[in-house]
Design a protein around this motif. Structure first.
Motif, PDB file in Angstrom:
ATOM      1  N   PRO A 363       3.714   1.508  -0.503  1.00 51.78           N
ATOM      2  CA  PRO A 363       3.987   3.041  -0.079  1.00 51.78           C
ATOM      3  C   PRO A 363       4.504   3.846  -1.064  1.00 51.78           C
ATOM      4  O   PRO A 363       5.216   3.483  -1.901  1.00 51.78           O
ATOM      5  CB  PRO A 363       4.791   2.675   1.097  1.00 51.78           C
ATOM      6  CG  PRO A 363       4.620   1.037   1.501  1.00 51.78           C
ATOM      7  CD  PRO A 363       4.432   0.541  -0.011  1.00 51.78           C
ATOM      8  N   LYS A 364       4.335   4.983  -0.840  1.00 47.69           N
ATOM      9  CA  LYS A 364       4.844   6.122  -1.685  1.00 47.69           C
ATOM     10  C   LYS A 364       6.352   5.992  -2.090  1.00 47.69           C
ATOM     11  O   LYS A 364       6.675   6.054  -3.216  1.00 47.69           O
ATOM     12  CB  LYS A 364       4.325   7.416  -1.203  1.00 47.69           C
ATOM     13  CG  LYS A 364       4.661   8.628  -2.155  1.00 47.69           C
ATOM     14  CD  LYS A 364       4.507  10.006  -1.657  1.00 47.69           C
ATOM     15  CE  LYS A 364       4.407  11.274  -2.753  1.00 47.69           C
ATOM     16  NZ  LYS A 364       4.207  12.309  -2.290  1.00 47.69           N
ATOM     17  N   ALA A 365       7.155   6.015  -1.063  1.00 46.12           N
ATOM     18  CA  ALA A 365       8.597   5.816  -1.428  1.00 46.12           C
ATOM     19  C   ALA A 365       8.927   4.998  -2.092  1.00 46.12           C
ATOM     20  O   ALA A 365      10.070   4.805  -3.076  1.00 46.12           O
ATOM     21  CB  ALA A 365       9.186   5.924   0.053  1.00 46.12           C
ATOM     22  N   TRP A 366       8.209   3.540  -1.905  1.00 44.06           N
ATOM     23  CA  TRP A 366       8.669   2.586  -2.856  1.00 44.06           C
ATOM     24  C   TRP A 366       7.969   2.545  -4.170  1.00 44.06           C
ATOM     25  O   TRP A 366       8.691   2.299  -5.007  1.00 44.06           O
ATOM     26  CB  TRP A 366       7.957   1.030  -2.063  1.00 44.06           C
ATOM     27  CG  TRP A 366       8.481   0.755  -0.884  1.00 44.06           C
ATOM     28  CD1 TRP A 366       9.522   1.438  -0.116  1.00 44.06           C
ATOM     29  CD2 TRP A 366       8.290  -0.137  -0.247  1.00 44.06           C
ATOM     30  NE1 TRP A 366       9.877   0.717   0.907  1.00 44.06           N
ATOM     31  CE2 TRP A 366       8.677  -0.339   1.251  1.00 44.06           C
ATOM     32  CE3 TRP A 366       7.298  -1.319  -0.331  1.00 44.06           C
ATOM     33  CZ2 TRP A 366       8.945  -1.231   2.003  1.00 44.06           C
ATOM     34  CZ3 TRP A 366       7.354  -2.593   0.621  1.00 44.06           C
ATOM     35  CH2 TRP A 366       7.963  -2.512   1.896  1.00 44.06           C
ATOM     36  N   ALA A 367       6.946   3.108  -4.497  1.00 44.76           N
ATOM     37  CA  ALA A 367       6.401   3.286  -5.590  1.00 44.76           C
ATOM     38  C   ALA A 367       7.125   4.211  -6.467  1.00 44.76           C
ATOM     39  O   ALA A 367       7.546   4.096  -7.632  1.00 44.76           O
ATOM     40  CB  ALA A 367       4.934   3.801  -5.769  1.00 44.76           C
ATOM     41  N   GLU A 368       7.484   5.325  -5.935  1.00 39.29           N
ATOM     42  CA  GLU A 368       8.575   6.485  -6.480  1.00 39.29           C
ATOM     43  C   GLU A 368       9.854   5.961  -6.703  1.00 39.29           C
ATOM     44  O   GLU A 368      10.300   6.004  -8.083  1.00 39.29           O
ATOM     45  CB  GLU A 368       8.562   7.716  -5.660  1.00 39.29           C
ATOM     46  CG  GLU A 368       7.433   8.494  -5.437  1.00 39.29           C
ATOM     47  CD  GLU A 368       7.458   9.523  -4.376  1.00 39.29           C
ATOM     48  OE1 GLU A 368       6.825  10.566  -4.491  1.00 39.29           O
ATOM     49  OE2 GLU A 368       8.575   9.593  -3.718  1.00 39.29           O
ATOM     50  N   GLU A 369      10.420   4.805  -6.041  1.00 39.63           N
ATOM     51  CA  GLU A 369      11.563   4.298  -6.392  1.00 39.63           C
ATOM     52  C   GLU A 369      11.563   3.301  -7.422  1.00 39.63           C
ATOM     53  O   GLU A 369      12.462   3.271  -8.194  1.00 39.63           O
ATOM     54  CB  GLU A 369      12.127   3.763  -5.022  1.00 39.63           C
ATOM     55  CG  GLU A 369      13.504   3.001  -5.213  1.00 39.63           C
ATOM     56  CD  GLU A 369      13.984   2.073  -3.816  1.00 39.63           C
ATOM     57  OE1 GLU A 369      14.717   1.145  -4.208  1.00 39.63           O
ATOM     58  OE2 GLU A 369      13.612   2.409  -2.925  1.00 39.63           O
TER      59      GLU A 369
END
Length: 413
Positions: A363-369
């Motif tokens: 997911p986007k939030a995980w990828a960004e983190e």
């Protein structure tokens, strides 16, 4: 081998003229399976018996595998309604080459690739790497879009699409060397250097190709940026963000369910590569059952692959004897058991396209983190594991968007 200057003029006019600073000889190539091979294939297929009816193979449940009815119907179409020559013609529409890459450990390796070479001095070199059970053919729809949109003089990129080492029309160094992700990455990097792109290129990959690309991003300075359509949590990674949309949660649940029900093939490939390679490659029908299952299940079920496409991909594996050579899974499974992951750069620019029906997603939030170097992210509403084949236009738009965000990394004019 023919020198570059001796390339066929028709091929040359269709994006077939490589850069001037190329440091290897290229042999123009056209695929042509012999009539004897085609006759032998049909005889073997005709003689291949479909297994007896069981409770499992009469269910229409993909978690049990393909149905017996599907296999019988697909065999009939393969025998009487399938035209391999049509697919050969589609492959040969593009410039295809063979060359020899010299690797420090593997020695001399025959490599096949298809390409769209640009005449522009500022063209960005991009290498696209396929996975299993796919081939370079997966990228042909994308290449066709580019060829229709651009001339050789306007194409902003050099597009390089190889058959991975030990896959398809590429060879292997020696039977005494196991092909690993790191070895393949090294050979693919050397290919790009030999083609004149030693000052820098972008790598793209999905499935096995994504694993090779991530290693290229760490081990090879020539790889300046990378884009993937498969990105997963590495062993030991635990994102702290819980900012997931309802749709992302559903996608993750689907992916986790597949991990429980669909991963057995990889464990067999990884733990018994010799047995499965010999068994599946013994019959066209066995190969169709094994690979066809993946081509049916791993896509967006709202837009399944046409049977003709499935038969073409399996035919390519059969005619090139790819399957028993392609089982990189042995190394991947060993790493999984040990809790290891292939390295991935967290400094070089990264792009990630999430297709919701892929086997694993981030997911986007995980990828960004996890990836401070993430410069492009796009979550699609449709599409599965074979993104460039299922959604070629959207896939290409993502790659072009990512390339457009690299700024002066390639001194774009």
């Amino acid at each position: 081998m023919l020198p570059v200057s001796a390339l066929d003029p028709v091929m040359s006019s269709l994006f077939g003229i490589p850069p001037k600073n190329i440091s290897t000889n290229l042999e123009p190539f056209q695929l042509c399976v012999s009539e004897d091979e085609l006759i032998k294939f049909k005889e073997l297929l005709k003689l291949s018996e479909t297994g007896p009816e069981t409770w499992w193979n009469t269910q229409q449940d993909p978690q049990l595998g393909i149905s017996r009815d599907w296999l019988i119907a697909a065999k009939e179409t393969w025998l009487k309604g399938f035209d391999w020559r049509k697919h050969e013609d589609q492959i040969n529409e593009f410039p295809n080459f063979k060359t020899v890459v010299e690797d420090s450990e593997a020695g001399l390796v025959d490599i096949h690739f298809t390409a769209l070479f640009s005449a522009r001095e500022d063209a960005i070199p991009v290498i696209f790497l396929h996975g299993f059970p796919s081939s370079f053919m997966e990228f042909l729809p994308m290449m066709k879009l580019l060829a229709e949109k651009h001339t050789r003089e306007t194409l902003p990129y050099h597009i390089i699409v190889p058959s991975l080492p030990d896959y398809g029309l590429s060879g292997r160094p020696t039977q005494n060397t196991e092909m690993t992700v790191a070895t393949s990455a090294r050979i693919m990097n050397k290919l790009m250097i030999d083609l004149g792109f030693g000052s820098g290129y972008v790598a793209q990959g999905g499935d096995l190709g994504s694993m090779i690309v991530r290693v290229m991003s760490v081990n090879h300075s020539e790889c300046k940026a990378f884009h993937v359509n498969l990105l997963v949590l590495n062993p030991g990674e635990t994102p702290t963000s819980s900012d997931l949309s309802p749709e992302e949660s559903r996608i993750l649940q689907r992916s986790e369910a597949w991990q429980q029900t669909g991963l057995a093939y990889a464990l067999v490939h990884g733990t018994r590569p010799s047995t499965v390679g010999l068994a599946i490659s013994s019959s066209p029908l066995a190969l169709l059952a094994w690979i066809g299952e993946k081509l049916l299940e791993w896509v967006d079920q709202q837009e399944p692959l046409p049977l003709d496409t499935i038969l073409a991909m399996v035919s390519f594996y059969w005619f090139t004897r790819t399957f028993p050579r392609s089982l990189y899974h042995a190394e991947l499974v060993r790493n999984r058991f040990k809790g290891n992951a292939h390295p991935i750069s967290k400094q070089k620019p990264l792009g990630y396209s999430l297709f919701p029906h892929d086997l694993a997603v981030l997911p986007k939030a995980w990828a960004e983190e996890l990836y401070p170097n993430l410069v492009f992210f796009n979550a699609h509403s449709a599409g599965g594991h074979f993104a460039s084949l299922e959604r070629p236009r959207e896939f290409l738009e993502d790659v072009e968007d990512f390339l457009g965000r690299l700024g002066d990394l390639f001194e774009i004019k």
